[in-house]
Design a protein around this motif. Structure first.
Motif, PDB file in Angstrom:
ATOM      1  N   GLY A   1      -8.173  19.943  10.512  1.00 62.58           N
ATOM      2  CA  GLY A   1      -8.546  19.049  11.601  1.00 62.58           C
ATOM      3  C   GLY A   1      -7.743  17.763  11.576  1.00 62.58           C
ATOM      4  N   GLY A   2      -8.359  16.686  12.076  1.00 64.52           N
ATOM      5  CA  GLY A   2      -7.669  15.407  12.153  1.00 64.52           C
ATOM      6  C   GLY A   2      -7.513  14.751  10.798  1.00 64.52           C
ATOM      7  N   PHE A   3      -6.456  13.966  10.667  1.00 64.06           N
ATOM      8  CA  PHE A   3      -6.192  13.240   9.427  1.00 64.06           C
ATOM      9  C   PHE A   3      -5.494  11.930   9.730  1.00 64.06           C
ATOM     10  CE2 PHE A   3      -6.862  17.157   7.061  1.00 64.06           C
ATOM     11  CZ  PHE A   3      -7.301  16.697   5.818  1.00 64.06           C
ATOM     12  N   GLY A   4      -5.765  10.945   8.912  1.00 65.92           N
ATOM     13  CA  GLY A   4      -4.922   9.767   8.825  1.00 65.92           C
ATOM     14  C   GLY A   4      -4.100   9.888   7.558  1.00 65.92           C
ATOM     15  N   LEU A   5      -2.780   9.781   7.688  1.00 64.19           N
ATOM     16  CA  LEU A   5      -1.881   9.980   6.554  1.00 64.19           C
ATOM     17  C   LEU A   5      -0.908   8.812   6.470  1.00 64.19           C
ATOM     18  CD1 LEU A   5      -1.115  13.748   7.226  1.00 64.19           C
ATOM     19  CD2 LEU A   5      -2.538  12.885   5.382  1.00 64.19           C
ATOM     20  N   LEU A   6      -0.894   8.159   5.321  1.00 64.90           N
ATOM     21  CA  LEU A   6       0.030   7.067   5.052  1.00 64.90           C
ATOM     22  C   LEU A   6       1.034   7.533   4.005  1.00 64.90           C
ATOM     23  CD1 LEU A   6       1.035   4.120   5.151  1.00 64.90           C
ATOM     24  CD2 LEU A   6      -0.706   3.594   3.407  1.00 64.90           C
ATOM     25  N   VAL A   7       2.316   7.457   4.335  1.00 66.11           N
ATOM     26  CA  VAL A   7       3.386   7.952   3.480  1.00 66.11           C
ATOM     27  C   VAL A   7       4.069   6.787   2.770  1.00 66.11           C
ATOM     28  CG1 VAL A   7       5.626   9.123   3.460  1.00 66.11           C
ATOM     29  CG2 VAL A   7       3.775   9.960   4.931  1.00 66.11           C
ATOM     30  N   ASP A   8       4.315   6.977   1.479  1.00 64.48           N
ATOM     31  CA  ASP A   8       5.090   6.011   0.700  1.00 64.48           C
ATOM     32  C   ASP A   8       6.139   6.804  -0.069  1.00 64.48           C
ATOM     33  OD1 ASP A   8       6.101   3.861  -0.652  1.00 64.48           O
ATOM     34  OD2 ASP A   8       4.324   3.491  -1.881  1.00 64.48           O
ATOM     35  N   GLY A   9       7.386   6.769   0.391  1.00 63.65           N
ATOM     36  CA  GLY A   9       8.430   7.609  -0.179  1.00 63.65           C
ATOM     37  C   GLY A   9       9.283   6.882  -1.189  1.00 63.65           C
ATOM     38  N   ARG A  10       9.403   7.462  -2.394  1.00 60.65           N
ATOM     39  CA  ARG A  10      10.241   6.884  -3.450  1.00 60.65           C
ATOM     40  C   ARG A  10      11.407   7.790  -3.827  1.00 60.65           C
ATOM     41  NH1 ARG A  10       6.931   2.838  -5.688  1.00 60.65           N
ATOM     42  NH2 ARG A  10       5.605   2.135  -3.950  1.00 60.65           N
ATOM     43  N   VAL A  11      11.608   8.877  -3.086  1.00 59.92           N
ATOM     44  CA  VAL A  11      12.765   9.743  -3.300  1.00 59.92           C
ATOM     45  C   VAL A  11      13.906   9.180  -2.460  1.00 59.92           C
ATOM     46  CG1 VAL A  11      13.695  12.081  -3.136  1.00 59.92           C
ATOM     47  CG2 VAL A  11      11.268  11.735  -3.649  1.00 59.92           C
ATOM     48  N   PRO A  12      15.079   8.905  -3.059  1.00 60.59           N
ATOM     49  CA  PRO A  12      16.177   8.320  -2.282  1.00 60.59           C
ATOM     50  C   PRO A  12      16.503   9.145  -1.044  1.00 60.59           C
ATOM     51  CG  PRO A  12      16.689   8.252  -4.626  1.00 60.59           C
ATOM     52  CD  PRO A  12      15.433   9.063  -4.477  1.00 60.59           C
ATOM     53  N   LEU A  13      16.592   8.468   0.096  1.00 63.00           N
ATOM     54  CA  LEU A  13      16.876   9.159   1.350  1.00 63.00           C
ATOM     55  C   LEU A  13      18.367   9.427   1.482  1.00 63.00           C
ATOM     56  CD1 LEU A  13      14.608   7.076   3.775  1.00 63.00           C
ATOM     57  CD2 LEU A  13      14.123   9.322   2.783  1.00 63.00           C
ATOM     58  N   GLY A  14      18.703  10.567   2.065  1.00 66.45           N
ATOM     59  CA  GLY A  14      20.093  10.887   2.329  1.00 66.45           C
ATOM     60  C   GLY A  14      20.910  11.242   1.106  1.00 66.45           C
ATOM     61  N   ALA A  15      20.253  11.433  -0.033  1.00 61.13           N
ATOM     62  CA  ALA A  15      20.972  11.707  -1.274  1.00 61.13           C
ATOM     63  C   ALA A  15      20.998  13.187  -1.627  1.00 61.13           C
ATOM     64  CB  ALA A  15      20.342  10.913  -2.429  1.00 61.13           C
ATOM     65  N   GLY A  16      20.394  14.021  -0.795  1.00 64.22           N
ATOM     66  CA  GLY A  16      20.346  15.446  -1.093  1.00 64.22           C
ATOM     67  C   GLY A  16      19.355  15.794  -2.187  1.00 64.22           C
ATOM     68  N   LEU A  17      18.320  14.968  -2.370  1.00 67.77           N
ATOM     69  CA  LEU A  17      17.329  15.183  -3.428  1.00 67.77           C
ATOM     70  C   LEU A  17      16.002  15.672  -2.860  1.00 67.77           C
ATOM     71  CD1 LEU A  17      18.070  12.014  -5.597  1.00 67.77           C
ATOM     72  CD2 LEU A  17      19.013  14.333  -5.835  1.00 67.77           C
ATOM     73  N   SER A  18      16.011  16.128  -1.633  1.00 68.14           N
ATOM     74  CA  SER A  18      14.875  16.805  -0.994  1.00 68.14           C
ATOM     75  C   SER A  18      13.665  15.911  -0.773  1.00 68.14           C
ATOM     76  CB  SER A  18      14.475  18.050  -1.796  1.00 68.14           C
ATOM     77  OG  SER A  18      15.523  18.988  -1.773  1.00 68.14           O
ATOM     78  N   SER A  19      13.926  14.737  -0.217  1.00 69.89           N
ATOM     79  CA  SER A  19      12.802  13.887   0.160  1.00 69.89           C
ATOM     80  C   SER A  19      11.941  14.563   1.217  1.00 69.89           C
ATOM     81  CB  SER A  19      13.313  12.535   0.666  1.00 69.89           C
ATOM     82  OG  SER A  19      14.183  12.707   1.768  1.00 69.89           O
ATOM     83  N   SER A  20      12.554  15.354   2.101  1.00 67.15           N
ATOM     84  CA  SER A  20      11.785  16.029   3.148  1.00 67.15           C
ATOM     85  C   SER A  20      10.833  17.061   2.550  1.00 67.15           C
ATOM     86  CB  SER A  20      12.714  16.687   4.159  1.00 67.15           C
ATOM     87  OG  SER A  20      13.558  17.639   3.543  1.00 67.15           O
ATOM     88  N   ALA A  21      11.306  17.852   1.580  1.00 67.41           N
ATOM     89  CA  ALA A  21      10.441  18.847   0.949  1.00 67.41           C
ATOM     90  C   ALA A  21       9.328  18.173   0.164  1.00 67.41           C
ATOM     91  CB  ALA A  21      11.258  19.759   0.042  1.00 67.41           C
ATOM     92  N   ALA A  22       9.624  17.040  -0.461  1.00 66.40           N
ATOM     93  CA  ALA A  22       8.581  16.302  -1.179  1.00 66.40           C
ATOM     94  C   ALA A  22       7.500  15.832  -0.215  1.00 66.40           C
ATOM     95  CB  ALA A  22       9.201  15.114  -1.918  1.00 66.40           C
ATOM     96  N   LEU A  23       7.914  15.349   0.959  1.00 68.72           N
ATOM     97  CA  LEU A  23       6.956  14.910   1.968  1.00 68.72           C
ATOM     98  C   LEU A  23       6.109  16.085   2.456  1.00 68.72           C
ATOM     99  CD1 LEU A  23       5.787  12.867   3.922  1.00 68.72           C
ATOM    100  CD2 LEU A  23       7.836  13.129   5.344  1.00 68.72           C
ATOM    101  N   GLU A  24       6.749  17.206   2.738  1.00 69.07           N
ATOM    102  CA  GLU A  24       6.019  18.395   3.181  1.00 69.07           C
ATOM    103  C   GLU A  24       5.040  18.867   2.107  1.00 69.07           C
ATOM    104  OE1 GLU A  24       9.969  19.917   5.606  1.00 69.07           O
ATOM    105  OE2 GLU A  24       9.404  20.816   3.701  1.00 69.07           O
TER     106      GLU A  24
END
Length: 366
Positions: A93-116
């Motif tokens: 159902g519904g959710f409130g989700l707050l993201v705090d990303g510490r995986v370097p973006l654009g570095a090819g270290l899979s920040s997107s997969a970590a978020l998913e």
């Protein structure tokens, strides 16, 4: 069943096995200590409200209205997971989700997969949906493939969800069988140096998809389900396709070789396979850029036992196996080489194998 919680999932480095996952091949990643953290709270109004500490603005959409294209940007990776779960009949159902990303973006270290992965763990656990980690990885991959539109394999999500501390994850991407192989460099006096070249990714999405098409076309011409089913690297194909095949077949062989060495406790001996992998990625798969190649050359010249690009290529990071005593000299050599070529300054740090996704505060499996 609680209504809220904090969940985190790591980025990853692939030790070896690049571009083999979408060919049903073998990969050998580790998880990083760098994580994406998702603070989640259930809502009763059927609304998905997404915000990030690293991005301006808030995205809101009713979960019943989720379709590919309904959410864009970083929020699509989150919304896509909810969409994929609902598409498969799970009552999210519904959710409130707050993201705090510490995986370097654009570095090819899979920040997107970590978020998913953090999102998948959060919304299923808080909704009382019981899915094992392999199924969550598949759901997260579907979100990226069909909702975001990136034709990735399943390695990144699997590493983020299944990895163990001080171990590498040997994954058969066809059967999803896994083996946790010890990977603890400190007792051997070794370190894994990571060089973020800061090179901007060049046409990465289109080129990644083009490589995937090449592999699928080669498999079709050779009459095999996937390139992992070939018994030899040299095939009678047009030059470009023949080189793509050679990379995939030899890369699978390198994964097996490195896994055997790690099982035997011979971690110092994996260096040559890393370097061979980079040469293959440069010559046969054509996914490197000058910054990646210069970094590898500088690291090897400074005494690293082996070095290679990691990730999809066209920018991103290089990894090197080096003696702990040589790490600073290796990093200095890369900085000097980049300055001499007029490249921007790279960022260098050492990585250890960390645990996979978890609820914040939980003790990770070892």
């Amino acid at each position: 069943m609680t209504r809220d919680g904090v969940f985190e999932a790591p980025g990853r480095i692939n030790l070896i096995g690049e571009h083999t996952d979408y060919n049903d091949g073998f990969v050998l990643p580790i998880a990083l200590p760098h994580v994406v953290r998702v603070t989640a709270a259930r809502r009763d109004d059927g609304v998905l409200r997404l915000s990030s500490r690293q991005a301006h603005g808030v995205a809101e959409v009713r979960v019943a209205d989720l379709v590919p294209g309904a959410v864009t940007g970083w929020a699509a990776y989150v919304a896509g997971v909810v969409w994929a779960l609902r598409e498969e009949g799970h009552p999210i159902g519904g959710f409130g989700l707050l993201v705090d990303g510490r995986v370097p973006l654009g570095a090819g270290l899979s920040s997107s997969a970590a978020l998913e992965s953090a999102t998948a763990l959060a919304v299923t656990e808080l909704s009382g949906v019981g899915l094992d980690r392999r199924e969550l990885a598949r759901i997260a991959q579907r979100a990226e493939n069909e909702f975001v539109g990136m034709p990735c394999g399943i390695m990144d999500q699997s590493a983020s969800l299944l990895a163990r501390e001080r171990h590498a994850l040997l994954l058969d991407t066809r059967s999803m069988e896994t083996e946790h192989i010890p990977f603890d460099l400190a007792p051997a006096g070794l370190a894994l140096l990571v060089v973020d070249t800061k090179a901007p990714h060049r046409l990465v999405d289109g080129e990644y998809a083009a490589r995937r098409r090449d592999c699928h076309r080669a498999a079709e011409l050779l009459g095999v389900p996937a390139l992992r089913d070939l018994t030899g690297a040299e095939q009678d194909l047009p030059d470009r396709l023949a080189r793509r095949v050679r990379h995939v077949v030899t890369e699978n062989e390198r994964v097996a070789r490195v896994a055997d060495l790690l099982r035997a406790g011979r971690v110092r001996e994996i260096g040559p396979a890393l370097t061979e992998s980079h040469v293959s990625l440069r010559e046969d798969y054509e996914v490197t850029v000058p910054e990646l190649d210069v970094a590898v050359e500088a690291l090897l010249a400074a005494g690293a036992a082996g070095a290679r690009m990691t990730g999809g290529g066209f920018g991103g990071c290089v990894i090197a196996l080096a003696a702990e005593a040589d790490v600073e000299a290796c990093a200095a050599a890369v900085r000097a080489a980049f300055a001499g070529r007029g490249f921007g300054e790279p960022e260098c740090w050492t990585a250890v194998a960390a645990a996979g996704a978890r609820r914040a505060g939980d003790v990770p499996a070892r």
